[in-house]
Design a protein around this motif. Structure first.
Motif, PDB file in Angstrom:
ATOM      1  N   PRO A  62       0.808  -1.235   0.000  1.00  0.00           N
ATOM      2  CA  PRO A  62       0.000   0.000   0.000  1.00  0.00           C
ATOM      3  C   PRO A  62       0.838   1.280   0.000  1.00  0.00           C
ATOM      4  N   ALA A  63       1.948   1.271   0.735  1.00  0.00           N
ATOM      5  CA  ALA A  63       2.801   2.458   0.756  1.00  0.00           C
ATOM      6  C   ALA A  63       3.399   2.725  -0.626  1.00  0.00           C
ATOM      7  N   ALA A  64       3.782   1.672  -1.342  1.00  0.00           N
ATOM      8  CA  ALA A  64       4.328   1.841  -2.685  1.00  0.00           C
ATOM      9  C   ALA A  64       3.250   2.314  -3.659  1.00  0.00           C
ATOM     10  N   VAL A  65       2.049   1.767  -3.528  1.00  0.00           N
ATOM     11  CA  VAL A  65       0.939   2.193  -4.391  1.00  0.00           C
ATOM     12  C   VAL A  65       0.627   3.669  -4.166  1.00  0.00           C
ATOM     13  N   TYR A  66       0.606   4.084  -2.904  1.00  0.00           N
ATOM     14  CA  TYR A  66       0.370   5.506  -2.586  1.00  0.00           C
ATOM     15  C   TYR A  66       1.477   6.368  -3.199  1.00  0.00           C
ATOM     16  N   ALA A  67       2.716   5.932  -3.070  1.00  0.00           N
ATOM     17  CA  ALA A  67       3.843   6.715  -3.587  1.00  0.00           C
ATOM     18  C   ALA A  67       3.750   6.864  -5.110  1.00  0.00           C
ATOM     19  N   PHE A  68       3.395   5.789  -5.793  1.00  0.00           N
ATOM     20  CA  PHE A  68       3.250   5.868  -7.254  1.00  0.00           C
ATOM     21  C   PHE A  68       2.095   6.776  -7.643  1.00  0.00           C
ATOM     22  N   ASN A  69       0.965   6.667  -6.956  1.00  0.00           N
ATOM     23  CA  ASN A  69      -0.176   7.522  -7.274  1.00  0.00           C
ATOM     24  C   ASN A  69       0.152   8.994  -7.072  1.00  0.00           C
ATOM     25  N   LEU A  70       0.827   9.302  -5.968  1.00  0.00           N
ATOM     26  CA  LEU A  70       1.197  10.693  -5.711  1.00  0.00           C
ATOM     27  C   LEU A  70       2.193  11.185  -6.755  1.00  0.00           C
ATOM     28  N   THR A  71       3.154  10.353  -7.096  1.00  0.00           N
ATOM     29  CA  THR A  71       4.148  10.734  -8.094  1.00  0.00           C
ATOM     30  C   THR A  71       3.504  11.014  -9.441  1.00  0.00           C
ATOM     31  N   LEU A  72       2.585  10.150  -9.853  1.00  0.00           N
ATOM     32  CA  LEU A  72       1.905  10.351 -11.132  1.00  0.00           C
ATOM     33  C   LEU A  72       1.052  11.611 -11.112  1.00  0.00           C
ATOM     34  N   THR A  73       0.392  11.869  -9.994  1.00  0.00           N
ATOM     35  CA  THR A  73      -0.425  13.089  -9.879  1.00  0.00           C
ATOM     36  C   THR A  73       0.433  14.337  -9.991  1.00  0.00           C
ATOM     37  N   VAL A  74       1.529  14.358  -9.241  1.00  0.00           N
ATOM     38  CA  VAL A  74       2.431  15.509  -9.272  1.00  0.00           C
ATOM     39  C   VAL A  74       3.031  15.686 -10.667  1.00  0.00           C
ATOM     40  N   ALA A  75       3.472  14.585 -11.262  1.00  0.00           N
ATOM     41  CA  ALA A  75       4.077  14.659 -12.596  1.00  0.00           C
ATOM     42  C   ALA A  75       3.069  15.149 -13.626  1.00  0.00           C
ATOM     43  N   LEU A  76       1.817  14.708 -13.519  1.00  0.00           N
ATOM     44  CA  LEU A  76       0.795  15.122 -14.475  1.00  0.00           C
ATOM     45  C   LEU A  76       0.590  16.627 -14.439  1.00  0.00           C
ATOM     46  N   TYR A  77       0.409  17.177 -13.254  1.00  0.00           N
ATOM     47  CA  TYR A  77       0.198  18.624 -13.144  1.00  0.00           C
ATOM     48  C   TYR A  77       1.434  19.403 -13.577  1.00  0.00           C
ATOM     49  N   THR A 149       0.460  18.592  -1.655  1.00  0.00           N
ATOM     50  CA  THR A 149       0.637  18.311  -3.080  1.00  0.00           C
ATOM     51  C   THR A 149       0.978  19.548  -3.907  1.00  0.00           C
ATOM     52  N   PRO A 150       0.371  20.726  -3.677  1.00  0.00           N
ATOM     53  CA  PRO A 150       0.762  21.902  -4.469  1.00  0.00           C
ATOM     54  C   PRO A 150       2.250  22.230  -4.365  1.00  0.00           C
ATOM     55  N   GLY A 151       2.834  22.050  -3.196  1.00  0.00           N
ATOM     56  CA  GLY A 151       4.262  22.291  -3.054  1.00  0.00           C
ATOM     57  C   GLY A 151       5.087  21.319  -3.875  1.00  0.00           C
ATOM     58  N   LEU A 152       4.654  20.070  -3.908  1.00  0.00           N
ATOM     59  CA  LEU A 152       5.352  19.075  -4.721  1.00  0.00           C
ATOM     60  C   LEU A 152       5.258  19.420  -6.201  1.00  0.00           C
ATOM     61  N   VAL A 153       4.090  19.881  -6.624  1.00  0.00           N
ATOM     62  CA  VAL A 153       3.914  20.259  -8.028  1.00  0.00           C
ATOM     63  C   VAL A 153       4.809  21.448  -8.372  1.00  0.00           C
ATOM     64  N   LEU A 154       4.846  22.461  -7.503  1.00  0.00           N
ATOM     65  CA  LEU A 154       5.694  23.622  -7.746  1.00  0.00           C
ATOM     66  C   LEU A 154       7.160  23.220  -7.857  1.00  0.00           C
ATOM     67  N   GLU A 236       4.843  11.119   0.554  1.00  0.00           N
ATOM     68  CA  GLU A 236       5.975  10.290   0.142  1.00  0.00           C
ATOM     69  C   GLU A 236       5.826   9.914  -1.330  1.00  0.00           C
ATOM     70  N   THR A 237       6.619  10.542  -2.178  1.00  0.00           N
ATOM     71  CA  THR A 237       6.629  10.197  -3.594  1.00  0.00           C
ATOM     72  C   THR A 237       7.455   8.932  -3.807  1.00  0.00           C
ATOM     73  N   ALA A 238       7.516   8.479  -5.053  1.00  0.00           N
ATOM     74  CA  ALA A 238       8.245   7.242  -5.350  1.00  0.00           C
ATOM     75  C   ALA A 238       9.731   7.381  -5.033  1.00  0.00           C
ATOM     76  N   THR A 239      10.320   8.530  -5.360  1.00  0.00           N
ATOM     77  CA  THR A 239      11.745   8.714  -5.065  1.00  0.00           C
ATOM     78  C   THR A 239      11.988   8.786  -3.556  1.00  0.00           C
ATOM     79  N   LEU A 240      11.077   9.428  -2.828  1.00  0.00           N
ATOM     80  CA  LEU A 240      11.203   9.456  -1.372  1.00  0.00           C
ATOM     81  C   LEU A 240      10.987   8.070  -0.777  1.00  0.00           C
ATOM     82  N   PHE A 241      10.117   7.288  -1.400  1.00  0.00           N
ATOM     83  CA  PHE A 241       9.918   5.901  -0.970  1.00  0.00           C
ATOM     84  C   PHE A 241      11.225   5.131  -1.094  1.00  0.00           C
ATOM     85  N   VAL A 242      11.899   5.291  -2.230  1.00  0.00           N
ATOM     86  CA  VAL A 242      13.182   4.608  -2.438  1.00  0.00           C
ATOM     87  C   VAL A 242      14.178   5.024  -1.368  1.00  0.00           C
ATOM     88  N   HIS A 243      14.278   6.308  -1.125  1.00  0.00           N
ATOM     89  CA  HIS A 243      15.228   6.816  -0.127  1.00  0.00           C
ATOM     90  C   HIS A 243      14.897   6.302   1.265  1.00  0.00           C
TER      91      HIS A 243
END
Length: 282
Positions: A62-77, A149-154, A236-243
């Motif tokens: 679940p933590a990895a799924v959340y990280a991927f979803n957040l990463t894709l959302t941020v990347a999309l915007y 999320t807005p900060g991550l997008v910026l 926690e984005t995917a890269t933060l998950f890795v770290h």
């Protein structure tokens, strides 16, 4: 004759040595380290099992799924914003002459020279709800930027800003303005000229810029590390998950997510290279 001698000279032993040196350099710098990530993603480690099944199980966490979803959302915007503003900035730099044009060009390239960590700190200074110049005002109307999320997008949009611009600008300079002026002389308005003349002319440069922006957005770490809380299920984005998982000695999960990030970027670049017209690939 001079051209023939030059071609023959390029096929000599010096050229062979240079080719071998370049291949070895790229292998040691890129191919070998990346292949080790792929290898570790499927290898058993300590109490963790290996193989495809274990790899898929780690990605299904679940933590990895959340990280991927957040990463894709941020990347999309971030990609949408940089595509729209990237094309606008490119047209502004190439088609218009104005005071401050060179300053704008330098500002576009700034994310390439500034450390992403510095970018994150700058965003905190500007948008933090406690110390930021704008953060307190935005917080008072219920809009939080930093640690959301807005900060991550910026942060992601900042570091990937130049990629679309630097792909589109050379193409706009190469095609010139003759076709656009001809369309205007026939009665086309600005919107029609853009959609029917300009955009088709820059479409492959734009596609390649979008792909590069996407790959950069998916892999951003330094800036998002500063503006995100970085906790599981909380920024926690995917890269933060890795770290985080690598630091917590959960290396199999870290390698599995890292492999997906690399694979997505490689596949995207390969697809764009394949679908581009043959004359443009050359």
């Amino acid at each position: 004759m001079a051209d023939t001698r030059l071609i023959r000279r390029r096929r000599g032993p010096v050229t062979l040595v240079l080719r071998v040196a370049v291949v070895v350099y790229l292998f040691l710098l890129v191919a070998w380290p990346v292949s080790l990530v792929f290898d570790r993603a499927f290898r058993a480690s300590g109490p963790h099992e290996g193989g495809v099944g274990a790899f898929l199980e780690r990605l299904g966490d679940p933590a990895a799924v959340y990280a991927f979803n957040l990463t894709l959302t941020v990347a999309l915007y971030a990609v949408i914003a940089n595509t729209v503003f990237g094309v606008g900035i490119s047209l502004l730099l190439v088609r218009y002459r104005f005071v401050g044009r060179r300053v704008l060009s330098v500002l576009v390239d700034l994310p390439l020279s500034v450390s992403p960590v510095v970018v994150g700190l700058a965003l905190v200074l500007a948008y933090s709800s406690t110390t930021g110049w704008l953060g307190g005002t935005l917080q008072s109307v219920g809009f939080q930027v930093i640690f959301s999320t807005p900060g991550l997008v910026l942060a992601t949009a900042f570091v990937s800003l130049p990629l679309v611009v630097r792909e589109v600008v050379p193409v706009l300079e190469e095609i010139g303005t003759e076709a656009e002026q001809a369309a205007r002389s026939l009665g086309a308005n600005g919107r029609q000229v853009f959609w029917r003349i300009t955009l088709p002319s820059i479409k492959w440069a734009l596609v390649y810029g979008v792909v590069l922006t996407t790959a950069r957005s998916l892999g951003e770490f330094g800036a998002v590390k500063i503006v995100s809380s970085g906790a599981e299920f909380r920024g926690e984005t995917a890269t933060l998950f890795v770290h985080n998982h690598y630091q917590n000695f959960d290396e199999p999960a870290a390698y599995a997510v890292a492999m997906v990030l690399v694979l997505v970027s490689v596949v995207a670049l390969a697809v764009v290279t394949y679908v581009r017209p043959r004359e443009e690939r050359a």
